[in-house]
Design a protein around this motif. Structure first.
Motif, mmCIF file in Angstrom:
data_model
loop_
_atom_site.group_PDB
_atom_site.id
_atom_site.type_symbol
_atom_site.label_atom_id
_atom_site.label_comp_id
_atom_site.label_asym_id
_atom_site.label_seq_id
_atom_site.Cartn_x
_atom_site.Cartn_y
_atom_site.Cartn_z
ATOM 1 N N LEU A 70 12.957 16.992 18.446
ATOM 2 C CA LEU A 70 14.169 17.815 18.448
ATOM 3 C C LEU A 70 15.117 17.428 19.579
ATOM 4 N N ILE A 71 14.576 17.164 20.744
ATOM 5 C CA ILE A 71 15.407 16.828 21.901
ATOM 6 C C ILE A 71 16.025 15.438 21.740
ATOM 7 N N ILE A 72 15.300 14.508 21.144
ATOM 8 C CA ILE A 72 15.870 13.179 20.872
ATOM 9 C C ILE A 72 17.063 13.310 19.927
ATOM 10 N N ILE A 73 16.904 14.105 18.862
ATOM 11 C CA ILE A 73 18.003 14.314 17.908
ATOM 12 C C ILE A 73 19.203 14.946 18.615
ATOM 13 N N TYR A 74 18.939 15.952 19.441
ATOM 14 C CA TYR A 74 20.012 16.610 20.191
ATOM 15 C C TYR A 74 20.708 15.634 21.131
ATOM 16 N N ASN A 75 19.939 14.818 21.834
ATOM 17 C CA ASN A 75 20.517 13.866 22.780
ATOM 18 C C ASN A 75 21.358 12.807 22.078
ATOM 19 N N ILE A 76 20.915 12.360 20.923
ATOM 20 C CA ILE A 76 21.698 11.389 20.163
ATOM 21 C C ILE A 76 23.015 12.025 19.712
ATOM 22 N N TYR A 77 22.958 13.269 19.285
ATOM 23 C CA TYR A 77 24.166 13.982 18.870
ATOM 24 C C TYR A 77 25.147 14.134 20.032
ATOM 25 N N ILE A 78 24.658 14.535 21.186
ATOM 26 C CA ILE A 78 25.519 14.696 22.363
ATOM 27 C C ILE A 78 26.100 13.356 22.802
ATOM 28 N N LEU A 79 25.319 12.302 22.763
ATOM 29 C CA LEU A 79 25.802 10.977 23.124
ATOM 30 C C LEU A 79 26.893 10.531 22.154
ATOM 31 N N GLN A 80 26.687 10.781 20.873
ATOM 32 C CA GLN A 80 27.687 10.432 19.860
ATOM 33 C C GLN A 80 28.978 11.213 20.078
ATOM 34 N N LEU A 81 28.853 12.498 20.404
ATOM 35 C CA LEU A 81 30.044 13.301 20.698
ATOM 36 C C LEU A 81 30.786 12.774 21.926
ATOM 37 N N GLY A 82 30.067 12.405 22.926
ATOM 38 C CA GLY A 82 30.686 11.878 24.142
ATOM 39 C C GLY A 82 31.410 10.569 23.897
ATOM 40 N N ILE A 83 30.800 9.698 23.123
ATOM 41 C CA ILE A 83 31.432 8.409 22.842
ATOM 42 C C ILE A 83 32.676 8.600 21.987
ATOM 43 N N THR A 84 32.561 9.395 20.941
ATOM 44 C CA THR A 84 33.724 9.575 20.059
ATOM 45 C C THR A 84 34.862 10.317 20.743
ATOM 46 N N SER A 85 34.563 11.255 21.587
ATOM 47 C CA SER A 85 35.646 11.970 22.274
ATOM 48 C C SER A 85 36.298 11.108 23.350
ATOM 49 N N SER A 86 35.532 10.267 24.014
ATOM 50 C CA SER A 86 36.126 9.425 25.045
ATOM 51 C C SER A 86 36.950 8.290 24.442
ATOM 52 N N LEU A 87 36.596 7.839 23.258
ATOM 53 C CA LEU A 87 37.352 6.774 22.603
ATOM 54 C C LEU A 87 38.368 7.299 21.606
ATOM 55 N N ASP A 88 38.477 8.599 21.477
ATOM 56 C CA ASP A 88 39.384 9.258 20.524
ATOM 57 C C ASP A 88 39.151 8.785 19.091
ATOM 58 N N ILE A 89 37.896 8.652 18.735
ATOM 59 C CA ILE A 89 37.551 8.283 17.365
ATOM 60 C C ILE A 89 37.468 9.554 16.543
ATOM 61 N N GLY A 90 38.112 9.542 15.387
ATOM 62 C CA GLY A 90 38.044 10.698 14.492
ATOM 63 C C GLY A 90 39.106 11.729 14.765
ATOM 64 N N THR A 91 40.010 11.460 15.687
ATOM 65 C CA THR A 91 41.091 12.413 15.951
ATOM 66 C C THR A 91 42.330 11.962 15.205
ATOM 67 N N THR A 92 43.157 12.895 14.894
ATOM 68 C CA THR A 92 44.405 12.583 14.196
ATOM 69 C C THR A 92 45.575 12.705 15.153
ATOM 70 N N VAL A 93 46.567 11.886 14.905
ATOM 71 C CA VAL A 93 47.768 11.877 15.731
ATOM 72 C C VAL A 93 48.943 12.208 14.830
ATOM 73 N N ASN A 94 49.739 13.186 15.206
ATOM 74 C CA ASN A 94 50.938 13.552 14.460
ATOM 75 C C ASN A 94 52.144 12.856 15.079
ATOM 76 N N VAL A 95 52.840 12.110 14.292
ATOM 77 C CA VAL A 95 54.028 11.415 14.765
ATOM 78 C C VAL A 95 55.248 12.161 14.219
ATOM 79 N N GLN A 96 56.172 12.535 15.091
ATOM 80 C CA GLN A 96 57.358 13.267 14.655
ATOM 81 C C GLN A 96 58.616 12.524 14.946
#
Length: 96
Positions: A70-96
């Motif tokens: 369970l902790i390995i799964i949790y740690n992989i999830y947290i690591l994935q969240l950290g990588i994607t948020s720091s690289l702005d992967i999966g976020t949308t940008v609105n251009v106006q």
């Protein structure tokens, strides 16, 4: 009746060995496993070490394995969240 007394004494002796065994690291491994969730990426290093030290004759053998998975799964999830948020992967940008 003597047979029952011998069986009780044998079970009591086995229980005493489990509780006072110097080679039983189950409490230390269990605490280390539970505390490895506090610092999420740390668990990716700590849990394999815990699983390596865990022996089948430990008191909490199955519980340690269950929590470690369970902790390995949790740690992989947290690591994935950290990588994607720091690289702005999966976020949308609105251009106006």
């Amino acid at each position: 009746m003597n047979k029952n007394i011998e069986e009780i004494e044998r079970k009591q002796k086995k229980l005493n060995q489990l509780l006072s065994s110097d080679s039983d690291e189950s409490w230390v491994l269990l605490l280390f496993t539970v505390f490895s969730i506090a610092i999420a990426p740390f668990g990716l290093i700590a849990i394999p070490l815990v699983l390596w030290r865990n022996k089948k004759d430990n008191q909490f053998y199955k519980l340690i394995i269950f929590l470690a998975v369970l902790i390995i799964i949790y740690n992989i999830y947290i690591l994935q969240l950290g990588i994607t948020s720091s690289l702005d992967i999966g976020t949308t940008v609105n251009v106006q």
